[in-house]
Design a protein around this motif. Structure first.
Motif, mmCIF file in Angstrom:
data_model
loop_
_atom_site.group_PDB
_atom_site.id
_atom_site.type_symbol
_atom_site.label_atom_id
_atom_site.label_comp_id
_atom_site.label_asym_id
_atom_site.label_seq_id
_atom_site.Cartn_x
_atom_site.Cartn_y
_atom_site.Cartn_z
ATOM 1 N N ASN A 233 0.852 -1.189 0.000
ATOM 2 C CA ASN A 233 0.000 0.000 0.000
ATOM 3 C C ASN A 233 0.888 1.239 0.000
ATOM 4 O O ASN A 233 1.262 1.760 1.052
ATOM 5 C CB ASN A 233 -0.902 0.008 1.241
ATOM 6 C CG ASN A 233 -2.014 -1.003 1.153
ATOM 7 O OD1 ASN A 233 -2.694 -1.111 0.138
ATOM 8 N ND2 ASN A 233 -2.218 -1.752 2.236
ATOM 9 N N ASN A 234 1.210 1.697 -1.194
ATOM 10 C CA ASN A 234 2.125 2.829 -1.315
ATOM 11 C C ASN A 234 1.458 4.096 -1.852
ATOM 12 O O ASN A 234 1.985 5.186 -1.685
ATOM 13 C CB ASN A 234 3.294 2.445 -2.240
ATOM 14 C CG ASN A 234 4.168 3.634 -2.580
ATOM 15 O OD1 ASN A 234 4.940 4.115 -1.744
ATOM 16 N ND2 ASN A 234 4.048 4.128 -3.807
ATOM 17 N N THR B 96 -2.204 -1.212 10.583
ATOM 18 C CA THR B 96 -1.231 -2.295 10.440
ATOM 19 C C THR B 96 -1.256 -3.229 11.642
ATOM 20 O O THR B 96 -1.298 -4.456 11.493
ATOM 21 C CB THR B 96 0.183 -1.702 10.250
ATOM 22 O OG1 THR B 96 0.238 -1.039 8.977
ATOM 23 C CG2 THR B 96 1.260 -2.767 10.324
ATOM 24 N N LEU C 71 -2.389 4.627 9.552
ATOM 25 C CA LEU C 71 -1.908 3.406 8.903
ATOM 26 C C LEU C 71 -1.148 2.514 9.867
ATOM 27 O O LEU C 71 -1.167 1.286 9.738
ATOM 28 C CB LEU C 71 -1.017 3.771 7.710
ATOM 29 C CG LEU C 71 -1.738 4.114 6.416
ATOM 30 C CD1 LEU C 71 -0.733 4.566 5.353
ATOM 31 C CD2 LEU C 71 -2.535 2.919 5.912
ATOM 32 N N ALA D 196 4.548 -2.079 8.377
ATOM 33 C CA ALA D 196 4.603 -0.753 7.752
ATOM 34 C C ALA D 196 6.049 -0.283 7.684
ATOM 35 O O ALA D 196 6.875 -0.632 8.531
ATOM 36 C CB ALA D 196 3.762 0.254 8.531
ATOM 37 N N SER E 138 -6.487 -3.746 0.980
ATOM 38 C CA SER E 138 -6.214 -4.858 1.901
ATOM 39 C C SER E 138 -7.405 -5.791 2.006
ATOM 40 O O SER E 138 -7.247 -7.027 2.014
ATOM 41 C CB SER E 138 -5.843 -4.322 3.286
ATOM 42 O OG SER E 138 -4.685 -3.514 3.231
ATOM 43 N N SER F 103 2.394 -1.510 4.318
ATOM 44 C CA SER F 103 1.840 -0.185 4.047
ATOM 45 C C SER F 103 2.895 0.888 4.299
ATOM 46 O O SER F 103 3.737 0.748 5.196
ATOM 47 C CB SER F 103 0.615 0.076 4.924
ATOM 48 O OG SER F 103 -0.432 -0.822 4.613
ATOM 49 N N SER G 203 -5.900 2.097 1.475
ATOM 50 C CA SER G 203 -5.231 0.938 2.076
ATOM 51 C C SER G 203 -6.247 -0.065 2.613
ATOM 52 O O SER G 203 -6.051 -1.281 2.519
ATOM 53 C CB SER G 203 -4.296 1.397 3.194
ATOM 54 O OG SER G 203 -3.245 2.191 2.667
ATOM 55 N N HIS H 180 -4.829 7.544 1.359
ATOM 56 C CA HIS H 180 -3.965 6.806 2.288
ATOM 57 C C HIS H 180 -4.732 5.772 3.122
ATOM 58 O O HIS H 180 -4.326 4.599 3.166
ATOM 59 C CB HIS H 180 -3.257 7.786 3.228
ATOM 60 C CG HIS H 180 -2.251 8.655 2.546
ATOM 61 N ND1 HIS H 180 -0.946 8.284 2.369
ATOM 62 C CD2 HIS H 180 -2.367 9.893 1.988
ATOM 63 C CE1 HIS H 180 -0.295 9.250 1.739
ATOM 64 N NE2 HIS H 180 -1.142 10.237 1.495
#
Length: 252
Positions: free
Chosen positions: A88-89, A164, A160, A180, A121, A138, A117, A113
């Motif tokens: 997840n960039n 995570t 994030l 992450a 996911s 991520s 994500s 973001h």
């Protein structure tokens, strides 16, 4: 023994960190779905991977769009196979001080973001559960710890990290690890945009940042790709729910 080839989706991979991660994972032997807003923008990255002897396809999707995300993940599964690696960039910045920040600035950053994500996911995890193996990485940031003019970006990147840790708890029993990577100052076009916002020459800004970094330099996209590569490996199967700060020093 090398790790078995996996199918990896890298979002925000048309350039910068995402492109570097796509190349690195391809070098590690994985088949890559290069995903960004526009499939055409991803073609040069996919073509370069193929030219180097790898396998890659270009996909276009807005990661904040639920239907587009599902279509892209389905296309990856049909063309390459079940995706069991997700990076997840994808990310954007809409920097401003709080009193100047618009609701649209806030919502757009959160949408890409955090919502992005989440949607990616959720769409990919079913393939990971089916295969009994998976890796989700991520991209957070040192800005998660707070950064002037980035209330939206900092909140999203901190979010994030919580995302995570929660996924690591939920998905661990299925053979899925979730981690992450939090870059510090990395020489990318996003940092160029920051220089423009501050009204400073890019090289001057890099030098200022480097002066405060213990290793004496700003980071490169390959530094981040190397960290992602570690989390994706089979030998990293006992590392999950972690955020790795790749920032050139202990002060983040």
């Amino acid at each position: 023994m090398t790790d078995p080839a996996r199918i990896a989706i890298v979002t925000g991979a048309a350039r910068g960190i995402g492109a570097a991660v796509a190349h690195r994972l391809a070098q590690d032997g994985h088949r890559i779905a290069v995903l960004d807003l526009d499939a055409a923008a991803c073609e040069p990255v996919a073509e370069a991977i193929v030219a180097a002897g790898g396998e890659a396809i270009a996909l276009g999707a807005d990661v904040a769009d639920e239907t587009a995300v599902q279509s892209a993940v389905d296309a990856c599964a049909e063309r390459l196979g079940p995706p069991t690696v997700l990076i997840n960039n994808a990310g954007i910045t809409r920097d401003n001080l709080l009193f100047k920040m618009t609701t649209a600035d806030w919502d757009s950053v959160m949408g890409v973001h955090l919502r992005g994500s989440f949607l990616m996911s959720r769409a990919v995890q079913r393939w990971m559960v089916q295969e009994g193996w998976g890796r989700i990485v991520s991209m957070s940031s040192t800005s998660a710890l707070g950064n002037r003019g980035q209330a939206n970006y900092a909140a999203a990147k901190a979010g994030l990290q919580g995302f995570t840790k929660t996924l690591a708890i939920e998905l661990g029993r299925f053979g899925i690890t979730v981690n992450a990577v939090a870059p510090g100052f990395i020489a990318t076009d996003m940092l160029e945009a920051t220089a423009a916002r501050l009204g400073k020459p890019y090289d001057e800004l890099l030098a200022e940042f480097a002066a405060d970094i213990p290793v004496g330099r700003t980071g490169t996209v390959d530094d981040i790709a190397a960290a992602v590569s570690f989390f994706v490996r089979e030998e990293a199967s006992f590392t999950t729910g972690q955020t790795l700060y790749v920032a050139g020093g202990p002060r983040c």
